[in-house]
Design an enzyme around this catalytic site. Structure first.
Site, PDB file in Angstrom:
ATOM      1  N   ASP A  83      49.516  31.211   0.852  1.00  7.57           N
ATOM      2  CA  ASP A  83      48.742  30.409   1.794  1.00  7.57           C
ATOM      3  C   ASP A  83      48.393  29.058   1.149  1.00  7.57           C
ATOM      4  O   ASP A  83      47.985  29.013  -0.013  1.00  7.57           O
ATOM      5  CB  ASP A  83      47.461  31.196   2.115  1.00  7.57           C
ATOM      6  CG  ASP A  83      46.652  30.609   3.245  1.00  7.57           C
ATOM      7  OD1 ASP A  83      47.231  29.916   4.102  1.00  7.57           O
ATOM      8  OD2 ASP A  83      45.432  30.875   3.284  1.00  7.57           O
ATOM      9  N   ASP A 105      51.497  23.009   2.282  1.00  7.22           N
ATOM     10  CA  ASP A 105      50.469  22.298   3.033  1.00  7.22           C
ATOM     11  C   ASP A 105      50.439  20.828   2.633  1.00  7.22           C
ATOM     12  O   ASP A 105      49.793  20.439   1.667  1.00  7.22           O
ATOM     13  CB  ASP A 105      49.102  22.954   2.780  1.00  7.22           C
ATOM     14  CG  ASP A 105      47.981  22.278   3.572  1.00  7.22           C
ATOM     15  OD1 ASP A 105      48.251  21.271   4.254  1.00  7.22           O
ATOM     16  OD2 ASP A 105      46.840  22.762   3.496  1.00  7.22           O
ATOM     17  N   GLY A 186      36.127  28.074   7.692  1.00  3.14           N
ATOM     18  CA  GLY A 186      34.705  28.323   7.480  1.00  3.14           C
ATOM     19  C   GLY A 186      34.076  28.819   8.767  1.00  3.14           C
ATOM     20  O   GLY A 186      34.760  28.992   9.769  1.00  3.14           O
TER      21      GLY A 186
HETATM   22  P1  13P Z   1      38.745  31.125   7.639  1.00  7.62           P
HETATM   23  O1  13P Z   1      38.221  31.310   6.254  1.00  7.62           O
HETATM   24  O2  13P Z   1      37.949  30.153   8.425  1.00  7.62           O
HETATM   25  O3  13P Z   1      38.949  32.418   8.304  1.00  7.62           O
HETATM   26  O4  13P Z   1      40.200  30.461   7.476  1.00  7.62           O
HETATM   27  C1  13P Z   1      41.192  31.212   6.857  1.00  7.62           C
HETATM   28  C2  13P Z   1      42.441  30.441   6.682  1.00  7.62           C
HETATM   29  O5  13P Z   1      42.778  29.555   7.435  1.00  7.62           O
HETATM   30  C3  13P Z   1      43.294  30.801   5.560  1.00  7.62           C
HETATM   31  O6  13P Z   1      44.420  29.987   5.485  1.00  7.62           O
HETATM   32  O1  G3H Z   2      42.227  28.645   3.957  1.00  5.33           O
HETATM   33  C1  G3H Z   2      42.232  29.187   2.898  1.00  5.33           C
HETATM   34  C2  G3H Z   2      41.156  29.891   2.223  1.00  5.33           C
HETATM   35  O2  G3H Z   2      40.098  30.233   3.073  1.00  5.33           O
HETATM   36  C3  G3H Z   2      40.704  29.109   1.035  1.00  5.33           C
HETATM   37  O3  G3H Z   2      40.441  30.002   0.058  1.00  5.33           O
HETATM   38  O4  G3H Z   2      39.205  29.577  -2.019  1.00  5.33           O
HETATM   39  O5  G3H Z   2      41.298  30.926  -2.020  1.00  5.33           O
HETATM   40  O6  G3H Z   2      41.451  28.471  -1.736  1.00  5.33           O
HETATM   41  P1  G3H Z   2      40.613  29.681  -1.514  1.00  5.33           P
HETATM   42 ZN    ZN Z   3      43.980  27.962   6.113  1.00  2.00          ZN
END
Ligand code: 13P
Ligand code: G3H
Ligand code: ZN
Length: 290
Positions: A83, A105, A186
């Site tokens: 991710d 990204d 968030g």
């Molecule tokens: P949230 O933490 O808002 O659920 O977002 C998750 C996310 O987009 C991970 O890539």
């Molecule tokens: O969108 C991604 C995650 O919510 C961010 O988490 O603290 O592992 O980078 P991270």
């Molecule tokens: Zn994300």
């Protein structure tokens, strides 16, 4: 069974439902997601960020996920995804370890740079694994509410441009696209009404699966409408972490001495995460689709 993310998402798109892509950082969260998928017979994507690769060790967290799936849920289609990969190097490293799906990204870059870097990642991944390695790009940008100290967000500055989305998909060859339509990373201060018309327009411009980040607080009507208008996958992290942390907090603030058995303490947190993931799976409509 570990399968290609593209396959999971194409099936969701054809079937008119969405799947969840849940972030994990450790054994307990991973097991909770795997058990939730098994108990609800849901296809699922388990994902980690670079920070988690640093925290747990890339190879270690990969093997935790892989072993958990193969041992506990061999009958469930599970994709393993990187991710928010921020560089070509992190993608190379993930693919070398065995990741079969990555996000590059480049959403905060100038458009031309986002195109060229995303294309470089796509070319590398597709040369290496063909259809078996899925690449997600992002256009527009999903804000982090932490960047705004939970204050007002200029949503227009983040939105995905539908025409540009078509161009981006054509030029890069990505397999899936993360979009910004009023969603944010968030909790609790999403744009009140998502830009539904924009989502509809984007869907009409591109064929590939659409990913919605920041889906922790996309409940009931909002998620359902997003699926109707073409979202195929929701990224969820905060909601899962909240279930984990709230459970620990309750245990430690309670009247009962929690003792020192970490398995009992973390086991309760794991079970709370499992329930939170199951609720999301029901909402996304993927229950019984495995
Ligand atoms: P949230 O933490 O808002 O659920 O977002 C998750 C996310 O987009 C991970 O890539
Ligand atoms: O969108 C991604 C995650 O919510 C961010 O988490 O603290 O592992 O980078 P991270
Ligand atoms: Zn994300």
């Amino acid at each position: 069974m570990i399968v290609s993310v593209k396959e999971i998402l194409e099936k969701a798109k054809a079937g008119g439902y969405a799947v969840g892509a849940f972030n994990t950082t450790n054994l307990e969260t991973t097991r909770a997601i795997v058990e939730a998928a098994k108990e609800t017979k849901s296809p699922v994507i388990i994902q980690v960020t670079e920070k988690t690769m640093e925290y747990a060790g890339g190879r270690m967290i990969f093997n935790i996920i892989k072993n958990d799936v193969e041992f506990y849920a061999p009958e469930i289609p599970v994709g393993i995804h990187l991710d928010h990969g921020s560089s070509f190097e992190i993608v190379e490293r993930a693919v070398e370890i065995g990741w079969s799906s990555v996000m590059y990204d480049g959403s905060r870059k100038e458009y031309a740079d986002n195109v060229s870097m995303t294309k470089k990642v796509v070319d590398f991944c597709h040369k290496k694994g063909g259809d078996n390695i899925t690449v997600q790009g992002e256009l527009g940008s999903v804000p982090y509410l932490s960047e705004h100290k939970m204050g007002a967000v200029d949503w227009d500055a983040y939105m995905t441009d539908p025409e540009q989305a078509r161009d981006f998909v054509e030029k890069t060859g990505i397999d899936t696209l993360a979009v910004a339509i009023g969603n944010a990373h968030g909790f609790f201060t999403e744009r009140e009404v998502p830009d539904w018309a924009r989502l509809e327009k984007i869907r009409s411009m591109i064929e590939i699966p659409i990913i919605l980040h920041g889906a922790s607080d996309w409940e009931d009507g909002k998620a359902t409408k997003a699926i109707e208008l073409g979202v195929n996958c929701f990224n969820v992290d905060t909601n899962t972490r909240l279930a984990f942390v709230n459970t620990l907090s309750t245990i430690f603030k309670g009247d009962k001495d929690p003792g020192l058995d970490l398995r009992s303490i973390l086991g309760e947190a794991r079970d709370a995460v499992k329930e939170s993931v199951k609720r999301k799976m029901e909402l996304f409509g993927c229950v019984g689709k495995a």
